[in-house]
Design an enzyme around this catalytic site. Sequence first.
Site, PDB file in Angstrom:
ATOM      1  N   THR A 164       1.010  -0.952  -0.231  1.00  0.00           N
ATOM      2  CA  THR A 164      -0.190   0.081   0.387  1.00  0.00           C
ATOM      3  C   THR A 164       0.758   1.059  -0.238  1.00  0.00           C
ATOM      4  O   THR A 164       0.210   1.957  -0.492  1.00  0.00           O
ATOM      5  CB  THR A 164      -1.009  -0.036   0.544  1.00  0.00           C
ATOM      6  OG1 THR A 164       0.431   0.219   2.325  1.00  0.00           O
ATOM      7  CG2 THR A 164      -2.142  -0.855   0.923  1.00  0.00           C
ATOM      8  N   GLN A 196       1.663 -13.227  -0.539  1.00  0.00           N
ATOM      9  CA  GLN A 196       0.217 -13.281  -1.022  1.00  0.00           C
ATOM     10  C   GLN A 196      -0.059 -12.335  -1.957  1.00  0.00           C
ATOM     11  O   GLN A 196      -0.882 -12.533  -3.214  1.00  0.00           O
ATOM     12  CB  GLN A 196      -0.724 -12.984  -0.066  1.00  0.00           C
ATOM     13  CG  GLN A 196      -0.203 -14.325   1.402  1.00  0.00           C
ATOM     14  CD  GLN A 196      -1.691 -13.240   2.375  1.00  0.00           C
ATOM     15  OE1 GLN A 196      -2.981 -13.863   2.201  1.00  0.00           O
ATOM     16  NE2 GLN A 196      -1.002 -13.111   3.090  1.00  0.00           N
ATOM     17  N   HIS A 245      -0.112 -16.708  -4.460  1.00  0.00           N
ATOM     18  CA  HIS A 245      -0.463 -16.506  -5.010  1.00  0.00           C
ATOM     19  C   HIS A 245      -0.459 -16.405  -6.977  1.00  0.00           C
ATOM     20  O   HIS A 245      -1.630 -15.400  -7.247  1.00  0.00           O
ATOM     21  CB  HIS A 245      -1.546 -15.467  -5.174  1.00  0.00           C
ATOM     22  CG  HIS A 245      -2.256 -15.763  -3.325  1.00  0.00           C
ATOM     23  ND1 HIS A 245      -2.913 -14.493  -2.484  1.00  0.00           N
ATOM     24  CD2 HIS A 245      -2.422 -16.331  -3.059  1.00  0.00           C
ATOM     25  CE1 HIS A 245      -3.332 -15.874  -1.733  1.00  0.00           C
ATOM     26  NE2 HIS A 245      -3.091 -17.044  -1.296  1.00  0.00           N
ATOM     27  N   CYS A 305      -1.271 -23.048 -25.643  1.00  0.00           N
ATOM     28  CA  CYS A 305      -0.023 -23.825 -26.156  1.00  0.00           C
ATOM     29  C   CYS A 305       1.145 -23.505 -25.377  1.00  0.00           C
ATOM     30  O   CYS A 305       2.506 -24.561 -25.423  1.00  0.00           O
ATOM     31  CB  CYS A 305       1.075 -22.937 -27.975  1.00  0.00           C
ATOM     32  SG  CYS A 305       0.994 -21.069 -27.339  1.00  0.00           S
TER      33      CYS A 305
HETATM   34  P1  NAD Z   1      -5.801  -7.570   2.678  1.00  0.00           P
HETATM   35  O1  NAD Z   1      -6.570  -7.266   1.900  1.00  0.00           O
HETATM   36  O2  NAD Z   1      -7.271  -8.675   3.779  1.00  0.00           O
HETATM   37  O3  NAD Z   1      -5.598  -7.104   4.051  1.00  0.00           O
HETATM   38  C1  NAD Z   1      -4.094  -5.794   3.668  1.00  0.00           C
HETATM   39  C2  NAD Z   1      -3.900  -5.855   5.894  1.00  0.00           C
HETATM   40  O4  NAD Z   1      -3.199  -5.080   5.695  1.00  0.00           O
HETATM   41  C3  NAD Z   1      -4.971  -5.177   6.618  1.00  0.00           C
HETATM   42  O5  NAD Z   1      -4.948  -6.014   7.703  1.00  0.00           O
HETATM   43  C4  NAD Z   1      -4.321  -3.806   6.394  1.00  0.00           C
HETATM   44  O6  NAD Z   1      -4.731  -2.575   8.095  1.00  0.00           O
HETATM   45  C5  NAD Z   1      -3.642  -3.761   6.783  1.00  0.00           C
HETATM   46  N1  NAD Z   1      -1.853  -2.279   6.175  1.00  0.00           N
HETATM   47  C6  NAD Z   1      -2.382  -2.195   4.755  1.00  0.00           C
HETATM   48  N2  NAD Z   1      -1.938  -0.977   4.498  1.00  0.00           N
HETATM   49  C7  NAD Z   1      -0.334  -1.240   5.731  1.00  0.00           C
HETATM   50  C8  NAD Z   1       0.693  -0.887   5.851  1.00  0.00           C
HETATM   51  N3  NAD Z   1       1.609   0.398   5.272  1.00  0.00           N
HETATM   52  N4  NAD Z   1       1.980  -1.615   6.941  1.00  0.00           N
HETATM   53  C9  NAD Z   1       0.907  -2.159   7.497  1.00  0.00           C
HETATM   54  N5  NAD Z   1      -0.333  -2.996   7.456  1.00  0.00           N
HETATM   55  C10 NAD Z   1      -1.242  -2.159   6.375  1.00  0.00           C
HETATM   56  O7  NAD Z   1      -4.706  -8.038   2.568  1.00  0.00           O
HETATM   57  P2  NAD Z   1      -4.295 -10.022   2.583  1.00  0.00           P
HETATM   58  O8  NAD Z   1      -4.283  -9.947   3.441  1.00  0.00           O
HETATM   59  O9  NAD Z   1      -2.981  -9.832   1.817  1.00  0.00           O
HETATM   60  O10 NAD Z   1      -5.020 -10.758   1.642  1.00  0.00           O
HETATM   61  C11 NAD Z   1      -5.271 -10.134   0.359  1.00  0.00           C
HETATM   62  C12 NAD Z   1      -5.588 -11.327  -0.900  1.00  0.00           C
HETATM   63  O11 NAD Z   1      -5.724  -9.689  -1.902  1.00  0.00           O
HETATM   64  C13 NAD Z   1      -4.174 -11.695  -1.566  1.00  0.00           C
HETATM   65  O12 NAD Z   1      -4.282 -12.996  -1.416  1.00  0.00           O
HETATM   66  C14 NAD Z   1      -3.422 -11.080  -2.364  1.00  0.00           C
HETATM   67  O13 NAD Z   1      -2.989 -11.845  -2.787  1.00  0.00           O
HETATM   68  C15 NAD Z   1      -4.758 -10.096  -2.536  1.00  0.00           C
HETATM   69  N6  NAD Z   1      -3.956  -8.878  -3.006  1.00  0.00           N
HETATM   70  C16 NAD Z   1      -2.206  -8.336  -3.586  1.00  0.00           C
HETATM   71  C17 NAD Z   1      -2.343  -7.029  -3.287  1.00  0.00           C
HETATM   72  C18 NAD Z   1      -0.921  -6.560  -3.914  1.00  0.00           C
HETATM   73  O14 NAD Z   1      -0.271  -7.472  -4.709  1.00  0.00           O
HETATM   74  N7  NAD Z   1      -0.192  -5.995  -4.095  1.00  0.00           N
HETATM   75  C19 NAD Z   1      -3.017  -6.112  -3.498  1.00  0.00           C
HETATM   76  C20 NAD Z   1      -4.010  -6.105  -3.000  1.00  0.00           C
HETATM   77  C21 NAD Z   1      -4.563  -7.804  -2.836  1.00  0.00           C
END
Ligand code: NAD
Length: 240
Positions: A23, A98, A116, A127
């Site tokens: 993020t 993930q 993932h 192919c």
């Molecule tokens: P999630 O969205 O369920 O949870 C994200 C967590 O991270 C939340 O608890 C939030 O409070 C915390 N968070 C957000 N920003 C933060 C920061 N800067 N520092 C610390 N904590 C922070 O995400 P998840 O548990 O990874 O599950 C979601 C699924 O979504 C995964 O399977 C993933 O594959 C996929 N996903 C991937 C991406 C990517 O590749 N960047 C983006 C979105 C979703």
Amino acid sequence: MTLKEIVEKSRRIVFFGGAGVSTESGIPDFRSADGLYRQKYSVPPETMLSAPYFHAHTEEFFSFYREKMLPLWAKPNAAHIKLAEWEHAGKLLAVVTQNIDGLHQAAGSKRVFELHGSIHRNYCTSCGKFYPAQFIAESTGVPRCGCGGVIKPDVVLYGEQLDPDTVNGALAAIAAADTLIVAGTSLTVYPAAGFIDYFRGENLILINRDETPLDASCTLVVHGKVGEVLGALPSFTENL
Ligand code: NAD
């Protein structure tokens, strides 16, 4: 002990991360207040990112995927960079992620288990020919191979199995760790969230903005931004 002291004395750190790790690179996660799941869609994102939806509504899948899941502009942040430095310094065994954005590798991490999959690998379902993410980004409608087959991103959609070699590698790394740092994940997506149970080491650290179901069982919980928290720790590269 502080996080800095734990990291200093650890020799086999494994990092287990989720969408919250990216993020601070500008990529929205799924479950935060500004995450993708809080935005309004006629079909929920979990449905659009599922295998049945991909097969039945391929064109709609790709229009969502291109708009929301292909952040090719994103750059590694302080968390990705610090983890790559620790691996280089011989302190970190592996990153288990993930995420599908490839930012750990972009920062220089070598041993990354992408539970993932990755947006950077795309293959023809007829192919098997591979295509880069840019090809998907620049395509319109359903991206097709020269042979006519549909090109599918090598990401694990809801309803699909994780790759067994990736799972085995990730579990072996977690089982061998002396310190496991879990960060930026809501720990709600299974089976990935269950991988933490394989940890047998000394220090279970959680760095997350919001509370998680793991908070109560950790050696240390830091509620903060993972890039800021890891970014403030030493790199350990000065003695190399
Ligand atoms: P999630 O969205 O369920 O949870 C994200 C967590 O991270 C939340 O608890 C939030 O409070 C915390 N968070 C957000 N920003 C933060 C920061 N800067 N520092 C610390 N904590 C922070 O995400 P998840 O548990 O990874 O599950 C979601 C699924 O979504 C995964 O399977 C993933 O594959 C996929 N996903 C991937 C991406 C990517 O590749 N960047 C983006 C979105 C979703």
